[in-house]
Motif scaffolding. Structure first.
Motif, mmCIF file in Angstrom:
data_model
loop_
_atom_site.group_PDB
_atom_site.id
_atom_site.type_symbol
_atom_site.label_atom_id
_atom_site.label_comp_id
_atom_site.label_asym_id
_atom_site.label_seq_id
_atom_site.Cartn_x
_atom_site.Cartn_y
_atom_site.Cartn_z
ATOM 1 N N TRP A 46 0.842 -1.199 0.000
ATOM 2 C CA TRP A 46 0.000 0.000 0.000
ATOM 3 C C TRP A 46 0.877 1.249 0.000
ATOM 4 C CZ3 TRP A 46 -1.062 4.389 2.763
ATOM 5 C CH2 TRP A 46 -2.328 4.967 2.627
ATOM 6 N N LEU A 50 1.436 4.140 -2.935
ATOM 7 C CA LEU A 50 1.295 5.570 -2.656
ATOM 8 C C LEU A 50 2.504 6.325 -3.190
ATOM 9 C CD1 LEU A 50 -0.013 8.052 -1.350
ATOM 10 C CD2 LEU A 50 1.019 7.351 0.816
ATOM 11 N N ARG A 110 -6.139 5.164 -2.529
ATOM 12 C CA ARG A 110 -5.533 4.481 -1.384
ATOM 13 C C ARG A 110 -6.604 3.962 -0.420
ATOM 14 N NH1 ARG A 110 -2.192 1.812 -2.040
ATOM 15 N NH2 ARG A 110 -3.365 1.785 -3.927
ATOM 16 N N VAL A 131 -1.396 10.634 2.597
ATOM 17 C CA VAL A 131 -1.226 11.036 1.196
ATOM 18 C C VAL A 131 -0.540 12.390 1.121
ATOM 19 C CG1 VAL A 131 -2.475 11.781 -0.886
ATOM 20 C CG2 VAL A 131 -3.107 9.637 0.246
#
Length: 158
Positions: A46, A50, A110, A131
């Motif tokens: 993940w 990002l 995300r 983020v």
């Protein structure tokens, strides 16, 4: 998986300690913290995704957006993950210029990749913060989001 992301952000990134990119060391540390290996791998993937989203000039999700003043239409899957309160909060963040079209889409991307049966507004706020932390040039937006996350608001936000 979300617990691991929170752990990484709070203990390694947000604490301003040196962020380790050695996956083996990081995996060992997370295992010692009590997380399961399969969840660790998902969380690290993940985070890598990002980083890829903000590093590339190509933004495939932006091709669907006509103009900055357009209205975002959520897919049925996004409606399931992001309730009315979450979608309203994303709109609020755009209106106050904390998010732009690109960062909003990164947040949604995300969010949709988090494997969790329950997802709430507080979780969304953390995703937004993660983020913004990873997007160069968004320091002001990150600070504003940090204030929204950590300060208790009195009364309505408008």
């Amino acid at each position: 998986m979300f617990d691991i992301l929170m752990y990484l952000f709070e203990n390694l990134v947000h604490s301003e300690s040196e962020f380790r990119v050695d996956h083996d060391e990081l995996t060992d540390e997370l295992l010692r913290a009590g997380f399961h290996l399969d969840e660790i791998y998902k969380a690290l993937a993940w985070v890598e995704k990002l980083a890829q989203l903000q590093e590339t000039e190509a933004k495939p999700y932006l091709s669907r957006v006509a103009v900055p003043s357009s209205t975002r239409v959520y897919t049925p899957e996004e409606h399931t993950r992001l309730d009315t309160q979450c979608r309203g909060f994303l709109m609020f963040l755009e209106q106050v210029k904390v998010l732009d079209i690109s960062t909003r889409e990164m947040v949604i991307d995300r969010t949709m990749e988090i494997e969790s049966n329950e997802f709430c507004l507080q979780d969304l706020k953390w995703v937004v913060l993660m983020v913004l932390f990873n997007v160069p040039g968004k320091e002001w937006a990150y600070e504003q989001m940090e204030d929204l996350l950590f300060e208790e608001q009195e009364g309505p936000l408008h």
